[in-house]
Design a protein around this motif. Structure first.
Motif, mmCIF file in Angstrom:
data_model
loop_
_atom_site.group_PDB
_atom_site.id
_atom_site.type_symbol
_atom_site.label_atom_id
_atom_site.label_comp_id
_atom_site.label_asym_id
_atom_site.label_seq_id
_atom_site.Cartn_x
_atom_site.Cartn_y
_atom_site.Cartn_z
ATOM 1 N N GLY A 131 0.807 -1.213 0.000
ATOM 2 C CA GLY A 131 0.000 0.000 0.000
ATOM 3 C C GLY A 131 0.842 1.265 0.000
ATOM 4 O O GLY A 131 0.577 2.200 -0.772
ATOM 5 N N ALA A 132 1.869 1.314 0.832
ATOM 6 C CA ALA A 132 2.695 2.519 0.913
ATOM 7 C C ALA A 132 3.453 2.747 -0.394
ATOM 8 O O ALA A 132 3.581 3.890 -0.856
ATOM 9 N N ALA A 133 3.935 1.675 -0.997
ATOM 10 C CA ALA A 133 4.677 1.809 -2.266
ATOM 11 C C ALA A 133 3.777 2.398 -3.353
ATOM 12 O O ALA A 133 4.246 3.184 -4.196
ATOM 13 N N ALA A 151 10.959 -2.403 -7.172
ATOM 14 C CA ALA A 151 11.465 -3.762 -6.984
ATOM 15 C C ALA A 151 10.831 -4.368 -5.744
ATOM 16 O O ALA A 151 10.734 -3.709 -4.706
ATOM 17 N N ASN A 152 10.406 -5.615 -5.881
ATOM 18 C CA ASN A 152 9.725 -6.261 -4.754
ATOM 19 C C ASN A 152 10.144 -7.722 -4.669
ATOM 20 O O ASN A 152 10.457 -8.348 -5.679
ATOM 21 N N ARG A 153 10.137 -8.234 -3.436
ATOM 22 C CA ARG A 153 10.427 -9.656 -3.210
ATOM 23 C C ARG A 153 9.507 -10.515 -4.085
ATOM 24 O O ARG A 153 9.958 -11.428 -4.749
ATOM 25 N N THR A 154 8.231 -10.187 -4.076
ATOM 26 C CA THR A 154 7.257 -10.899 -4.915
ATOM 27 C C THR A 154 7.076 -10.070 -6.184
ATOM 28 O O THR A 154 6.385 -9.047 -6.176
ATOM 29 N N VAL A 155 7.705 -10.511 -7.268
ATOM 30 C CA VAL A 155 7.757 -9.656 -8.461
ATOM 31 C C VAL A 155 6.365 -9.400 -9.040
ATOM 32 O O VAL A 155 6.112 -8.319 -9.597
ATOM 33 N N ASP A 156 5.436 -10.341 -8.882
ATOM 34 C CA ASP A 156 4.088 -10.145 -9.450
ATOM 35 C C ASP A 156 3.406 -8.894 -8.884
ATOM 36 O O ASP A 156 2.652 -8.221 -9.581
ATOM 37 N N ARG A 157 3.681 -8.594 -7.628
ATOM 38 C CA ARG A 157 3.053 -7.402 -7.027
ATOM 39 C C ARG A 157 3.661 -6.126 -7.610
ATOM 40 O O ARG A 157 2.970 -5.127 -7.796
ATOM 41 N N ALA A 158 4.975 -6.169 -7.900
ATOM 42 C CA ALA A 158 5.621 -5.007 -8.543
ATOM 43 C C ALA A 158 5.067 -4.822 -9.955
ATOM 44 O O ALA A 158 4.792 -3.698 -10.389
ATOM 45 N N ILE A 202 9.677 -4.840 10.907
ATOM 46 C CA ILE A 202 9.209 -6.163 11.332
ATOM 47 C C ILE A 202 10.337 -7.190 11.142
ATOM 48 O O ILE A 202 10.801 -7.773 12.108
ATOM 49 N N ASP A 203 10.771 -7.375 9.904
ATOM 50 C CA ASP A 203 11.901 -8.281 9.675
ATOM 51 C C ASP A 203 13.200 -7.497 9.783
ATOM 52 O O ASP A 203 13.256 -6.324 9.392
ATOM 53 N N PRO A 204 14.260 -8.142 10.296
ATOM 54 C CA PRO A 204 15.534 -7.424 10.415
ATOM 55 C C PRO A 204 16.192 -7.229 9.049
ATOM 56 O O PRO A 204 15.785 -7.846 8.069
ATOM 57 N N ASN A 244 14.308 8.923 7.954
ATOM 58 C CA ASN A 244 13.276 7.918 8.190
ATOM 59 C C ASN A 244 11.900 8.520 7.846
ATOM 60 O O ASN A 244 11.802 9.627 7.318
ATOM 61 N N GLY A 245 10.817 7.769 8.175
ATOM 62 C CA GLY A 245 9.491 8.185 7.742
ATOM 63 C C GLY A 245 8.800 9.185 8.651
ATOM 64 O O GLY A 245 7.612 9.468 8.457
ATOM 65 N N SER A 246 9.518 9.755 9.628
ATOM 66 C CA SER A 246 8.815 10.597 10.596
ATOM 67 C C SER A 246 8.285 11.892 9.971
ATOM 68 O O SER A 246 7.171 12.330 10.284
HETATM 69 P P1 NAP Z 1 2.217 -3.765 3.103
HETATM 70 O O1 NAP Z 1 1.121 -3.308 2.190
HETATM 71 O O2 NAP Z 1 1.961 -4.891 4.043
HETATM 72 O O3 NAP Z 1 3.470 -4.166 2.151
HETATM 73 C C1 NAP Z 1 4.609 -4.743 2.722
HETATM 74 C C2 NAP Z 1 5.753 -4.724 1.718
HETATM 75 O O4 NAP Z 1 6.932 -5.164 2.403
HETATM 76 C C3 NAP Z 1 5.569 -5.648 0.527
HETATM 77 O O5 NAP Z 1 6.178 -5.089 -0.616
HETATM 78 C C4 NAP Z 1 6.328 -6.904 0.994
HETATM 79 O O6 NAP Z 1 6.831 -7.713 -0.049
HETATM 80 C C5 NAP Z 1 7.513 -6.264 1.697
HETATM 81 N N1 NAP Z 1 8.160 -7.164 2.642
HETATM 82 C C6 NAP Z 1 7.677 -7.600 3.832
HETATM 83 N N2 NAP Z 1 8.585 -8.398 4.428
HETATM 84 C C7 NAP Z 1 9.652 -8.479 3.586
HETATM 85 C C8 NAP Z 1 10.913 -9.155 3.641
HETATM 86 N N3 NAP Z 1 11.264 -9.906 4.693
HETATM 87 N N4 NAP Z 1 11.774 -8.982 2.620
HETATM 88 C C9 NAP Z 1 11.454 -8.197 1.570
HETATM 89 N N5 NAP Z 1 10.282 -7.543 1.447
HETATM 90 C C10 NAP Z 1 9.393 -7.683 2.457
HETATM 91 O O7 NAP Z 1 2.759 -2.575 3.997
HETATM 92 P P2 NAP Z 1 2.602 -0.998 3.703
HETATM 93 O O8 NAP Z 1 1.314 -0.529 4.245
HETATM 94 O O9 NAP Z 1 2.939 -0.768 2.274
HETATM 95 O O10 NAP Z 1 3.762 -0.382 4.669
HETATM 96 C C11 NAP Z 1 5.142 -0.507 4.357
HETATM 97 C C12 NAP Z 1 5.957 0.279 5.354
HETATM 98 O O11 NAP Z 1 5.724 1.673 5.193
HETATM 99 C C13 NAP Z 1 5.612 -0.033 6.822
HETATM 100 O O12 NAP Z 1 6.821 -0.136 7.547
HETATM 101 C C14 NAP Z 1 4.808 1.169 7.271
HETATM 102 O O13 NAP Z 1 4.942 1.430 8.651
HETATM 103 C C15 NAP Z 1 5.474 2.271 6.454
HETATM 104 N N6 NAP Z 1 4.609 3.447 6.254
HETATM 105 C C16 NAP Z 1 5.057 4.634 6.745
HETATM 106 C C17 NAP Z 1 4.296 5.773 6.563
HETATM 107 C C18 NAP Z 1 4.790 7.084 7.073
HETATM 108 O O14 NAP Z 1 4.002 8.045 7.161
HETATM 109 N N7 NAP Z 1 6.058 7.204 7.405
HETATM 110 C C19 NAP Z 1 3.063 5.712 5.886
HETATM 111 C C20 NAP Z 1 2.641 4.468 5.380
HETATM 112 C C21 NAP Z 1 3.434 3.342 5.591
HETATM 113 P P3 NAP Z 1 5.955 -8.951 -0.637
HETATM 114 O O15 NAP Z 1 4.967 -8.335 -1.584
HETATM 115 O O16 NAP Z 1 6.963 -9.809 -1.304
HETATM 116 O O17 NAP Z 1 5.293 -9.607 0.555
#
Ligand code: NAP
Length: 285
Positions: A131-133, A151-158, A202-204, A244-246
């Motif tokens: 969602g954020a991407a 670029a994404n781990r799961t290329v289909d989503r990219a 979440i993941d290191p 960072n995202g702050s």
């Molecule tokens: P999401 O929709 O759940 O997407 C998660 C993404 O992370 C997917 O592309 C997923 O890849 C990838 N991912 C997860 N674990 C991974 C791993 N071990 N190795 C490689 N890729 C991995 O999450 P989201 O809502 O987009 O949020 C993403 C981040 O943005 C979060 O940390 C969130 O807190 C942050 N965010 C910050 C703000 C801000 O205002 N600063 C606003 C929105 C979001 P796959 O598709 O392969 O699973």
């Protein structure tokens, strides 16, 4: 009557938005509160209906309800529809609900501050396709980026993300697997590399190999808990621009607040209010 905004989501583990908005209501002298509503999926429809009533300013929306709320409001603004996510809703004076997205303009404000320049003409690499991407890529194309590689781990989503935004903006848009060797060339050419995954929170680890970037490039991590991810630490150790995202979090909140109240210029109040939470190492993702 005390005005209200409710944040709909499940789980709701963080108080950052509540702290920022309540501080801004106080500073603006507005009798209103931002409440956390951790609700089950079958309660979302009723929660949205209730927000049409007197006293409601709007809603905040977070995972996993950003798509379903878009289908329940009276109107979705075009950028939120293109991104595919509503993360805020404003109630009009006549009780209509309008869904909008503040992640894209919030990202643009945060990343341009970090870069010290506009995204216009920039070469961007975005790690992640969630969602954020989607908001990040929309913001880059809307700002006139020259190229965006997703670029994404799961290329289909990219690939699906790129298909969604095909034809938008003047720049090129390419999908790659995160493991694709040709990503190295994109990193080497990038003005800014963005982590829009949950890695580091979440993941290191880190999604961006710092050593492949030019030393003048900027690293932007959407993660803000913890405040310094391994990615940000590595970029700073190399003396690079890194954030960072702050600031994205603060900018998107200030944009939403202005939509709900008509009062702008609250980023400073919000930044001061949320600083202790952002700096607290005991606050976990
Ligand atoms: P999401 O929709 O759940 O997407 C998660 C993404 O992370 C997917 O592309 C997923 O890849 C990838 N991912 C997860 N674990 C991974 C791993 N071990 N190795 C490689 N890729 C991995 O999450 P989201 O809502 O987009 O949020 C993403 C981040 O943005 C979060 O940390 C969130 O807190 C942050 N965010 C910050 C703000 C801000 O205002 N600063 C606003 C929105 C979001 P796959 O598709 O392969 O699973």
């Amino acid at each position: 009557m005390t005005g209200r905004v409710a944040l709909l989501g499940k789980p709701l583990k963080r108080r950052h938005s509540q702290v920022m908005h309540d501080a801004a209501f106080d500073a603006a002298g507005i009798d209103a509160r931002y409440v956390l509503a951790e609700i089950e999926p079958d309660a979302v429809e009723d929660a949205v209906r209730e927000a049409r009533g007197e006293g409601w300013l709007g809603l905040g929306v977070t995972a996993p309800y950003k798509q379903v709320v878009a289908s329940l409001v009276d109107e979705v603004e075009s950028d939120a529809a293109t991104i595919g996510a509503v993360n805020n809703v404003v109630r009009t004076a006549d009780g209509r609900l309008i869904g909008f997205n503040t992640d894209a303009p919030g990202f643009r404000a945060g990343v341009e501050l970090a870069m010290g320049r506009s995204l216009q003409g920039a070469d961007v690499v975005v790690m992640g396709a969630g969602g954020a991407a989607h908001a990040v890529v929309y913001a880059c194309l809307d700002a006139g980026a020259r190229s965006v590689v997703v670029a994404n781990r799961t290329v289909d989503r990219a690939t699906a993300l790129v298909a969604r935004f095909a034809g938008m903006g003047e720049g090129s848009l390419t999908a790659l697997a995160a493991a694709d060797p040709s990503l190295a060339g994109a990193f080497a050419a990038a003005d800014v590399a963005v982590n829009a995954t949950t890695v580091g929170m979440i993941d290191p680890g880190a999604t961006i190999p710092i050593e492949l970037l030019r030393s003048e490039a900027t690293v932007f991590d959407l993660v803000y808990v913890p405040a310094e991810t391994p990615l940000i630490a590595a970029a700073r150790a190399r003396g690079m621009r890194a954030a960072n995202g702050s600031e994205m979090l603060i900018a998107q909140a200030a944009i939403a607040f202005e939509r709900w109240t008509g009062v702008g210029g609250m980023a400073g109040v919000m930044r001061a209010a949320v600083a202790p939470l952002l700096a607290d190492p005991s606050v976990r993702a």
